[in-house]
Design an enzyme around this catalytic site. Structure first.
Site, PDB file in Angstrom:
ATOM      1  N   LYS A  13      26.658  36.729 -46.269  1.00 21.83           N
ATOM      2  CA  LYS A  13      27.687  37.157 -45.309  1.00 21.83           C
ATOM      3  C   LYS A  13      28.363  38.400 -45.847  1.00 21.83           C
ATOM      4  O   LYS A  13      28.414  38.599 -47.067  1.00 21.83           O
ATOM      5  CB  LYS A  13      28.740  36.054 -45.132  1.00 21.83           C
ATOM      6  CG  LYS A  13      29.530  36.156 -43.852  1.00 21.83           C
ATOM      7  CD  LYS A  13      28.732  35.597 -42.697  1.00 21.83           C
ATOM      8  CE  LYS A  13      29.493  35.577 -41.397  1.00 21.83           C
ATOM      9  NZ  LYS A  13      28.796  34.765 -40.390  1.00 21.83           N
TER      10      LYS A  13
HETATM   11  N1  GLU Z   1      26.904  36.005 -37.257  1.00 22.91           N
HETATM   12  C1  GLU Z   1      26.013  35.035 -36.719  1.00 22.91           C
HETATM   13  C2  GLU Z   1      26.245  33.681 -37.371  1.00 22.91           C
HETATM   14  O1  GLU Z   1      27.269  33.450 -37.958  1.00 22.91           O
HETATM   15  C3  GLU Z   1      24.568  35.488 -36.771  1.00 22.91           C
HETATM   16  C4  GLU Z   1      24.029  35.688 -38.147  1.00 22.91           C
HETATM   17  C5  GLU Z   1      22.635  36.317 -38.156  1.00 22.91           C
HETATM   18  O2  GLU Z   1      22.035  36.461 -37.118  1.00 22.91           O
HETATM   19  O3  GLU Z   1      22.193  36.660 -39.254  1.00 22.91           O
HETATM   20  O4  GLU Z   1      25.437  32.814 -37.277  1.00 22.91           O
END
Ligand code: GLU
Length: 415
Positions: free
Chosen positions: A105
Site C-alpha cells: 500500500k
Molecule cells: N485500492 C483497492 C483496494 O484497496 C485496489 C487495490 C489494487 O487494485 O491493487 O483493494
C-alpha cells in the site's frame, strides 16, 4: 478494549486468525512485521514558486504469494500505521480471492483538493520516483485508492516508463483504457460488492428483490454500487456523503441521483428525496448497509443501533474491532472488506495479466472471470465460517492466513 490504532488492530485480527488455524509460530511472527516500509519526503514546486515537502510511504507487508499489490491514497490524515495496516489487509485480500500477489500500500499525507492539476501531477511524479526502487511488474504494482484515479495511474506509469526508457504498462493497474487499462476495471469493486451481497442474501434465505439498502458514500465505489443494487431489484432508500444525505423510503432513483452528483459533486440537494443527517444513516431500518467511504465509521455505539441485518464492507476498515462483538451478539452478518471489496484488486489482476500479455480481453470475459472468482471466494469463506463456527470476518482472515502461510512454508527461508 480493542485497539483503534490501525496497525495494532490488524495485528489483533491476524493473531486471532493464526490461533484459529494453529498457524506456525515462526510464520505468524513473520507476518507480524511488514517486509519493508519506505518513508519519503516529497518536495514539490508549488504554483507560487515555493517548495512544499509532503510525507509519503510505500509499504510491502508480505510478498510470498507474488509481487506486492495495493493502492496509493492521497489524504491529509494518512499515517504510516494506516498504510502498514492497509498493506497487511492487501496480503489477506489477495489470498482470499486467491490471486498471485502479496500485500502492499502507498500513501501521501496531502489534501489533494488543495492542489492545482499541475501541483498534483508534479507531486505524483516525484512520489513515484521516490518509491520507484520498490516498484515493478514483478515487484510491486500500485493501483488507485482514496483520492487517486486513472489519471494519477497514467502519470505514474509514464514517469517510470520515461525514466527506464521503455513502456512498462504492467507496473500499475487502474490505468485509463487508452494507455493499456482493462475494460471492466471501473466499477469492478462495486460489482464484487453486489456479488457478495447477493451471495450473503441467498445463504441467509433473504430475498434480494425489494430488499432495502443504505449506502454511505457516492464516489468511485458507492456511486456505481447504488445503480447496481437497484438494477438487481433492491430499493436503495438512503445515500449519504461528506456533505449531506438523502432518504426515500420508496427507493431512490439511482440514475437521477448519479446525474445530480455528477453536476453538483454531492448527493446533497437531490430533489426526489428528503434530506437526512448523514450520521443517521446507520439507524435506518433496512436489510443491507454498505459503508463505501471511510474507515472506522462502524463503532461499537453505531453497531448497537444499526438498523441493517447485513453489512457488506465496500470501504477498507469501516468497522472498528470494538464493534465486532456487538454485531455478532446482534446476529448482524458482516461480509468483511478483504472479501467484499476484493473485486477491485481482482480486476487489477486481470489488467496486470493483459498488460503483460499485450492482449486486451473483452468486457464479458472480464465480467465472467470476476464473477467466478468472487463467488468462489465467498463460498470458501462462508464454508470456513461454518466449519470454524466463527464470524465471516474471522473465517476469512483464517483462510487467507492459511494460504499465505502455505506459500511462506513452501518457499522456505532465505538464506
Ligand atoms: N485500492 C483497492 C483496494 O484497496 C485496489 C487495490 C489494487 O487494485 O491493487 O483493494
Amino acid at each position: 478494549m480493542p485497539a483503534t490504532d490501525p496497525w495494532t488492530a490488524i495485528l489483533e485480527r491476524i493473531d486471532d486468525g493464526a490461533r484459529l488455524i494453529g498457524l506456525d509460530a515462526d510464520i505468524h511472527r513473520m507476518l507480524s512485521v511488514p517486509a519493508r516500509v519506505l518513508e519519503v519526503g516529497i518536495p514539490v514546486r508549488m504554483d507560487n514558486g515555493r517548495i512544499e515537502v509532503f510525507t509519503g510511504w510505500r509499504v510491502h507487508h508480505d510478498t510470498s504469494r507474488g509481487p506486492g499489490k495495493g493502492g496509493i491514497r492521497f489524504h491529509q490524515d494518512v499515517t504510516v500505521s494506516e498504510v502498514k495496516a492497509l498493506a497487511a489487509d492487501m496480503t489477506l485480500k489477495c489470498a482470499v480471492v486467491d490471486i498471485p500477489f502479496g500485500g502492499a500500500k502507498g500513501g501521501v499525507q496531502v489534501d489533494p483538493r488543495r492542489l492545482s492539476d499541475g501541483e498534483l501531477e508534479r507531486m505524483t511524479r516525484r512520489y513515484t520516483i521516490d518509491v520507484a526502487s520498490l516498484l515493478g511488474p514483478d515487484k510491486d504494482v500500485p493501483a488507485p485508492d482514496v483520492n487517486t484515479d486513472a489519471r494519477v495511474m497514467a502519470w505514474l506509469m509514464d514517469t517510470i516508463s520515461m525514466v527506464r526508457g521503455e513502456a512498462i504498462p504492467g507496473i500499475v493497474t487502474g490505468k485509463p483504457i487508452a494507455v493499456g487499462g482493462s475494460r471492466g476495471h471501473v466499477g469492478a469493486t462495486s460489482q464484487g460488492v453486489l456479488i457478495c451481497s447477493r451471495a450473503a442474501f441467498t445463504e441467509l434465505g433473504m430475498p434480494v428483490s425489494g430488499a432495502r439498502a443504505v449506502v454511505q458514500g457516492h464516489g468511485k465505489v458507492g456511486g456505481p454500487l447504488c445503480y447496481l443494487l437497484s438494477s438487481a431489484g433492491m430499493r436503495v432508500v438512503a445515500v449519504t456523503d461528506a456533505d449531506g444525505g438523502v432518504y426515500n423510503p420508496a427507493g431512490l432513483d439511482t440514475l437521477a441521483l448519479a446525474d445530480h452528483v455528477s453536476r453538483r459533486g454531492t448527493v446533497d440537494g437531490f430533489e426526489l428525496a428528503d434530506p437526512i443527517d448523514p450520521a443517521s444513516i446507520w439507524e435506518i431500518d433496512c436489510e443491507l448497509a454498505v459503508p463505501a467511504a471511510l474507515d472506522g465509521v462502524i463503532t461499537a455505539e453505531v453497531a448497537e443501533k444499526l438498523g441493517a441485518k447485513v453489512i457488506v464492507e465496500a470501504a477498507n476498515g469501516p468497522t472498528l474491532p470494538e464493534a465486532d462483538g456487538v454485531l455478532e451478539r446482534r446476529n448482524i452478518v458482516v461480509v468483511p472488506d478483504i472479501l467484499a471489496n476484493a473485486g477491485g484488486v481482482t480486476a487489477s489482476y486481470f489488467e496486470w495479466a493483459q498488460s503483460r500479455q499485450g492482449f486486451a480481453w473483452e468486457e464479458q470475459v472480464v465480467a465472467e472471470r470476476l464473477r467466478r472468482i468472487m463467488e468462489t471466494a465467498f463460498q470458501s469463506c462462508w464454508q470456513r465460517s461454518r466449519d470454524l463456527k466463527v464470524t465471516l470476518r474471522r473465517a476469512s482472515v483464517a483462510l487467507a492466513l492459511e494460504r499465505v502461510g502455505e506459500a511462506i512454508a513452501l518457499r522456505g527461508l532465505f538464506p
